[in-house]
Scaffold this motif. Structure first.
Motif, PDB file in Angstrom:
ATOM      1  N   ARG A   1       0.522  23.600 -13.166  1.00  0.00           N
ATOM      2  CA  ARG A   1       0.551  24.676 -12.167  1.00  0.00           C
ATOM      3  C   ARG A   1      -0.709  24.671 -11.319  1.00  0.00           C
ATOM      4  O   ARG A   1      -1.307  25.713 -11.024  1.00  0.00           O
ATOM      5  N   SER A   2      -1.100  23.459 -10.930  1.00  0.00           N
ATOM      6  CA  SER A   2      -2.270  23.272 -10.085  1.00  0.00           C
ATOM      7  C   SER A   2      -1.791  22.914  -8.675  1.00  0.00           C
ATOM      8  O   SER A   2      -1.223  21.841  -8.450  1.00  0.00           O
ATOM      9  N   VAL A   3      -2.034  23.797  -7.753  1.00  0.00           N
ATOM     10  CA  VAL A   3      -1.586  23.587  -6.377  1.00  0.00           C
ATOM     11  C   VAL A   3      -2.289  22.382  -5.758  1.00  0.00           C
ATOM     12  O   VAL A   3      -1.691  21.632  -4.984  1.00  0.00           O
TER      13      VAL A   3
ATOM     14  N   LEU B   1       0.828  -1.202   0.000  1.00  0.00           N
ATOM     15  CA  LEU B   1       0.000   0.000   0.000  1.00  0.00           C
ATOM     16  C   LEU B   1       0.865   1.255   0.000  1.00  0.00           C
ATOM     17  O   LEU B   1       0.583   2.219  -0.715  1.00  0.00           O
ATOM     18  N   ALA B   2       1.944   1.243   0.779  1.00  0.00           N
ATOM     19  CA  ALA B   2       2.843   2.394   0.826  1.00  0.00           C
ATOM     20  C   ALA B   2       3.508   2.612  -0.529  1.00  0.00           C
ATOM     21  O   ALA B   2       3.635   3.756  -0.995  1.00  0.00           O
ATOM     22  N   LEU B   3       3.936   1.534  -1.162  1.00  0.00           N
ATOM     23  CA  LEU B   3       4.538   1.666  -2.497  1.00  0.00           C
ATOM     24  C   LEU B   3       3.521   2.181  -3.505  1.00  0.00           C
ATOM     25  O   LEU B   3       3.857   2.992  -4.383  1.00  0.00           O
ATOM     26  N   ALA B   4       2.274   1.745  -3.385  1.00  0.00           N
ATOM     27  CA  ALA B   4       1.230   2.232  -4.282  1.00  0.00           C
ATOM     28  C   ALA B   4       0.983   3.722  -4.069  1.00  0.00           C
ATOM     29  O   ALA B   4       0.771   4.464  -5.038  1.00  0.00           O
ATOM     30  N   GLU B   5       1.017   4.163  -2.805  1.00  0.00           N
ATOM     31  CA  GLU B   5       0.834   5.595  -2.539  1.00  0.00           C
ATOM     32  C   GLU B   5       1.953   6.421  -3.171  1.00  0.00           C
ATOM     33  O   GLU B   5       1.701   7.478  -3.753  1.00  0.00           O
ATOM     34  N   VAL B   6       3.166   5.941  -3.059  1.00  0.00           N
ATOM     35  CA  VAL B   6       4.290   6.658  -3.667  1.00  0.00           C
ATOM     36  C   VAL B   6       4.162   6.626  -5.187  1.00  0.00           C
ATOM     37  O   VAL B   6       4.396   7.643  -5.865  1.00  0.00           O
ATOM     38  N   ALA B   7       3.772   5.475  -5.719  1.00  0.00           N
ATOM     39  CA  ALA B   7       3.659   5.330  -7.173  1.00  0.00           C
ATOM     40  C   ALA B   7       2.551   6.211  -7.750  1.00  0.00           C
ATOM     41  O   ALA B   7       2.662   6.703  -8.878  1.00  0.00           O
ATOM     42  N   VAL B   8       1.482   6.423  -7.011  1.00  0.00           N
ATOM     43  CA  VAL B   8       0.392   7.285  -7.482  1.00  0.00           C
ATOM     44  C   VAL B   8       0.705   8.749  -7.194  1.00  0.00           C
ATOM     45  O   VAL B   8       0.353   9.636  -7.983  1.00  0.00           O
ATOM     46  N   GLY B   9       1.376   8.998  -6.080  1.00  0.00           N
ATOM     47  CA  GLY B   9       1.677  10.376  -5.702  1.00  0.00           C
ATOM     48  C   GLY B   9       2.667  11.062  -6.626  1.00  0.00           C
ATOM     49  O   GLY B   9       2.555  12.268  -6.875  1.00  0.00           O
ATOM     50  N   LEU B  10       3.625  10.312  -7.129  1.00  0.00           N
ATOM     51  CA  LEU B  10       4.638  10.906  -8.004  1.00  0.00           C
ATOM     52  C   LEU B  10       4.032  11.470  -9.294  1.00  0.00           C
ATOM     53  O   LEU B  10       4.260  12.645  -9.619  1.00  0.00           O
ATOM     54  N   PRO B  11       3.234  10.711 -10.047  1.00  0.00           N
ATOM     55  CA  PRO B  11       2.630  11.301 -11.248  1.00  0.00           C
ATOM     56  C   PRO B  11       1.629  12.412 -10.927  1.00  0.00           C
ATOM     57  O   PRO B  11       1.506  13.370 -11.688  1.00  0.00           O
ATOM     58  N   ALA B  12       0.927  12.285  -9.787  1.00  0.00           N
ATOM     59  CA  ALA B  12      -0.024  13.339  -9.417  1.00  0.00           C
ATOM     60  C   ALA B  12       0.713  14.645  -9.131  1.00  0.00           C
ATOM     61  O   ALA B  12       0.265  15.724  -9.545  1.00  0.00           O
ATOM     62  N   ALA B  13       1.838  14.553  -8.435  1.00  0.00           N
ATOM     63  CA  ALA B  13       2.626  15.754  -8.158  1.00  0.00           C
ATOM     64  C   ALA B  13       3.213  16.326  -9.445  1.00  0.00           C
ATOM     65  O   ALA B  13       3.233  17.551  -9.641  1.00  0.00           O
ATOM     66  N   ALA B  14       3.682  15.446 -10.324  1.00  0.00           N
ATOM     67  CA  ALA B  14       4.225  15.912 -11.600  1.00  0.00           C
ATOM     68  C   ALA B  14       3.139  16.587 -12.440  1.00  0.00           C
ATOM     69  O   ALA B  14       3.390  17.625 -13.073  1.00  0.00           O
TER      70      ALA B  14
ATOM     71  N   ALA C   1      -0.340  19.253  -4.228  1.00  0.00           N
ATOM     72  CA  ALA C   1      -0.493  18.957  -2.800  1.00  0.00           C
ATOM     73  C   ALA C   1      -0.934  17.518  -2.582  1.00  0.00           C
ATOM     74  O   ALA C   1      -0.417  16.832  -1.686  1.00  0.00           O
ATOM     75  N   VAL C   2      -1.869  17.042  -3.382  1.00  0.00           N
ATOM     76  CA  VAL C   2      -2.326  15.652  -3.256  1.00  0.00           C
ATOM     77  C   VAL C   2      -1.166  14.693  -3.519  1.00  0.00           C
ATOM     78  O   VAL C   2      -0.961  13.727  -2.786  1.00  0.00           O
ATOM     79  N   GLY C   3      -0.401  14.961  -4.554  1.00  0.00           N
ATOM     80  CA  GLY C   3       0.749  14.117  -4.856  1.00  0.00           C
ATOM     81  C   GLY C   3       1.785  14.138  -3.756  1.00  0.00           C
ATOM     82  O   GLY C   3       2.334  13.093  -3.373  1.00  0.00           O
ATOM     83  N   ALA C   4       2.054  15.318  -3.215  1.00  0.00           N
ATOM     84  CA  ALA C   4       3.036  15.426  -2.141  1.00  0.00           C
ATOM     85  C   ALA C   4       2.569  14.699  -0.892  1.00  0.00           C
ATOM     86  O   ALA C   4       3.354  14.001  -0.237  1.00  0.00           O
ATOM     87  N   VAL C   5       1.305  14.827  -0.554  1.00  0.00           N
ATOM     88  CA  VAL C   5       0.769  14.139   0.634  1.00  0.00           C
ATOM     89  C   VAL C   5       0.844  12.626   0.458  1.00  0.00           C
ATOM     90  O   VAL C   5       1.247  11.905   1.383  1.00  0.00           O
ATOM     91  N   LEU C   6       0.477  12.141  -0.713  1.00  0.00           N
ATOM     92  CA  LEU C   6       0.556  10.700  -0.960  1.00  0.00           C
ATOM     93  C   LEU C   6       1.992  10.188  -0.875  1.00  0.00           C
ATOM     94  O   LEU C   6       2.258   9.144  -0.277  1.00  0.00           O
TER      95      LEU C   6
END
Length: 76
Positions: free
Chosen positions: A48-50, A29-42, A54-59
């Motif tokens: 330029r959507s805060v 689950l932790a790896l999935a959060e990192v894997a989803v958070g990285l593209p969301a942050a990118a 933010a969602v990507g960084a939190v994940l």
């Protein structure tokens, strides 16, 4: 005989199996959060959507903290 060996013999096999399977699920689950958070942050950085950034960084932060939990607080 150490207490760990005594505990292993006193628990039924189903309990031992259930306990052993909990950690890998949490890591997946932790790896999935990192894997989803990285593209969301990118995506958030590119658009330029805060909110998305933010969602990507939190994940990513939550996933990394969850992965490091076992290192910081080892099980007995």
């Amino acid at each position: 005989m150490s207490t760990d060996e005594t505990r292993a013999f006193s628990r039924p096999p189903e309990a031992q199996r259930a306990e052993a399977e909990c950690v890998p699920r949490a890591h997946r689950l932790a790896l999935a959060e990192v894997a989803v958070g990285l593209p969301a942050a990118a995506w958030g950085m590119r658009r330029r959507s805060v909110g998305w950034a933010a969602v990507g960084a939190v994940l990513m932060v939550h996933g990394v903290l969850e992965l490091s939990y076992e290192t910081v607080f080892p099980r007995d």
